[in-house]
Design an enzyme around this catalytic site. Structure first.
Site, PDB file in Angstrom:
ATOM      1  N   GLY A  64      -1.864   2.127  10.479  1.00  0.00           N
ATOM      2  CA  GLY A  64      -1.288   1.867  11.786  1.00  0.00           C
ATOM      3  C   GLY A  64      -2.204   1.211  12.793  1.00  0.00           C
ATOM      4  O   GLY A  64      -1.863   1.094  13.968  1.00  0.00           O
ATOM      5  N   MET A  95     -12.014  -5.743   5.029  1.00  0.00           N
ATOM      6  CA  MET A  95     -11.254  -4.772   5.813  1.00  0.00           C
ATOM      7  C   MET A  95     -11.050  -5.326   7.218  1.00  0.00           C
ATOM      8  O   MET A  95     -12.016  -5.634   7.919  1.00  0.00           O
ATOM      9  CB  MET A  95     -11.989  -3.437   5.873  1.00  0.00           C
ATOM     10  CG  MET A  95     -12.024  -2.666   4.558  1.00  0.00           C
ATOM     11  SD  MET A  95     -10.378  -2.234   3.930  1.00  0.00           S
ATOM     12  CE  MET A  95      -9.724  -1.227   5.261  1.00  0.00           C
ATOM     13  N   SER A 118       0.840  -1.204   0.000  1.00  0.00           N
ATOM     14  CA  SER A 118       0.000   0.000   0.000  1.00  0.00           C
ATOM     15  C   SER A 118       0.868   1.244   0.000  1.00  0.00           C
ATOM     16  O   SER A 118       1.598   1.510   0.965  1.00  0.00           O
ATOM     17  CB  SER A 118      -0.898   0.011   1.240  1.00  0.00           C
ATOM     18  OG  SER A 118      -1.569   1.246   1.344  1.00  0.00           O
ATOM     19  N   SER A 167       2.931  -0.399   6.282  1.00  0.00           N
ATOM     20  CA  SER A 167       4.154  -0.197   7.062  1.00  0.00           C
ATOM     21  C   SER A 167       5.004  -1.458   7.120  1.00  0.00           C
ATOM     22  O   SER A 167       6.234  -1.372   7.187  1.00  0.00           O
ATOM     23  CB  SER A 167       3.805   0.277   8.479  1.00  0.00           C
ATOM     24  OG  SER A 167       2.957  -0.658   9.130  1.00  0.00           O
ATOM     25  N   MET A 174     -12.336   4.668  -1.080  1.00  0.00           N
ATOM     26  CA  MET A 174     -13.069   4.928   0.162  1.00  0.00           C
ATOM     27  C   MET A 174     -13.767   6.269  -0.006  1.00  0.00           C
ATOM     28  O   MET A 174     -13.440   7.266   0.652  1.00  0.00           O
ATOM     29  CB  MET A 174     -12.092   4.935   1.345  1.00  0.00           C
ATOM     30  CG  MET A 174     -11.572   3.556   1.673  1.00  0.00           C
ATOM     31  SD  MET A 174     -10.270   3.565   2.927  1.00  0.00           S
ATOM     32  CE  MET A 174      -8.813   3.655   1.866  1.00  0.00           C
ATOM     33  N   ASP A 192      -7.049  -6.261   4.085  1.00  0.00           N
ATOM     34  CA  ASP A 192      -6.313  -5.005   4.253  1.00  0.00           C
ATOM     35  C   ASP A 192      -6.454  -4.510   5.685  1.00  0.00           C
ATOM     36  O   ASP A 192      -7.569  -4.275   6.160  1.00  0.00           O
ATOM     37  CB  ASP A 192      -6.886  -3.957   3.280  1.00  0.00           C
ATOM     38  CG  ASP A 192      -6.160  -2.633   3.344  1.00  0.00           C
ATOM     39  OD1 ASP A 192      -5.177  -2.514   4.094  1.00  0.00           O
ATOM     40  OD2 ASP A 192      -6.578  -1.711   2.620  1.00  0.00           O
ATOM     41  N   GLY A 193      -5.294  -4.360   6.360  1.00  0.00           N
ATOM     42  CA  GLY A 193      -5.299  -3.721   7.662  1.00  0.00           C
ATOM     43  C   GLY A 193      -4.612  -4.512   8.750  1.00  0.00           C
ATOM     44  O   GLY A 193      -5.052  -5.604   9.101  1.00  0.00           O
ATOM     45  N   GLY A 194      -3.507  -3.992   9.244  1.00  0.00           N
ATOM     46  CA  GLY A 194      -2.848  -4.604  10.386  1.00  0.00           C
ATOM     47  C   GLY A 194      -2.147  -5.910  10.099  1.00  0.00           C
ATOM     48  O   GLY A 194      -1.909  -6.702  11.020  1.00  0.00           O
ATOM     49  N   MET A 226      -9.190   8.359  -0.536  1.00  0.00           N
ATOM     50  CA  MET A 226     -10.114   8.789   0.519  1.00  0.00           C
ATOM     51  C   MET A 226     -10.643  10.182   0.200  1.00  0.00           C
ATOM     52  O   MET A 226      -9.890  11.037  -0.261  1.00  0.00           O
ATOM     53  CB  MET A 226      -9.390   8.820   1.870  1.00  0.00           C
ATOM     54  CG  MET A 226      -8.661   7.540   2.216  1.00  0.00           C
ATOM     55  SD  MET A 226      -7.766   7.726   3.784  1.00  0.00           S
ATOM     56  CE  MET A 226      -6.670   6.304   3.678  1.00  0.00           C
TER      57      MET A 226
END
Length: 220
Positions: free
Chosen positions: A145, A137, A8, A198, A68, A175-177, A37
């Site tokens: 983060g 998600m 990402s 990240s 989004m 997607d996410g974490g 976004m």
């Protein structure tokens, strides 16, 4: 199913974005995840059509665009022209989801449908044969983060089972974490396209991507 890493660029260093895209591709990533976004569907703002257009033709990575934004049908043609290969829209953001998916296809792109963490998988049932990808998600959309929401694993398992019952081998993206420490659990639940921000761009980018790819191959 092929397992794919989608770095990402929300976490990328835009001063050297071209170099980082090249490193991602050389190290084994297949997609580039592009979060858009609008400050309305989610609170934050990010980049849009001009940034995507600026990198068009400069990489062999698949442009995986996640909108989004409210009523994304308004921008389907613009993102297609800017180089999007896959356009993913939120179930919650579309007044007429079927019309939106049809518009994405008419513009020559693959269609993705995504749901927020609080939205049940059941809402996707009428569209299981309509999209090339579904995005679960695993954090609240709109900011980076956040920690992975464990309940997402059951949603992935449920969605994969629903698709398999219908003989569909559709991609499930998450997607996410997600990082090197928990990606295997996400793959085992039935996902095959992994978004990482990240976990890719912090530290040694090439080494991070290569390690994700190694886990993908080892776990197959």
């Amino acid at each position: 199913m092929e397992r794919i890493l989608a770095p990402s660029i929300l976490s990328a260093d835009f001063k050297v974005l071209g170099e980082q895209m090249e490193l991602c591709e050389k190290s084994g990533a297949k997609y580039l995840h592009f979060d858009v976004m609008d400050g309305m569907f989610v609170k934050n703002l990010s980049f849009g059509v001009p940034v995507l257009a600026s990198i068009q033709g400069h990489t062999g990575l698949v442009m995986d665009v996640h909108l989004m934004i409210e009523e994304p049908i308004r921008y389907a043609e613009a993102f297609a022209n800017a180089g999007a290969d896959i356009l993913t829209v939120h179930y919650e953001a579309c007044e007429n989801l079927q019309e939106t998916v049809d518009k994405i296809h008419a513009c020559g792109m693959k269609a993705g449908i995504t749901i927020k963490p609080d939205t049940p998988v059941d809402v996707l049932m009428p569209y299981l044969d309509q999209a090339e990808m579904f995005l679960i998600m695993s954090v609240e959309p709109g900011k980076g983060g956040q920690k992975f929401i464990p309940e997402s694993l059951e949603k992935i398992r449920t969605l994969r089972a629903l698709l398999e019952e219908r003989g569909l081998h559709t991609d499930i993206e998450v997607d996410g974490g997600i990082g090197l420490d928990n990606v295997k659990t996400v793959l085992d639940a039935g996902a095959n396209v992994i978004v990482a921000g990240s976990a890719v761009f912090k530290g040694d980018l090439s080494e991070n991507v290569s390690e994700f790819v190694r886990i993908f191959e080892e776990d197959e």
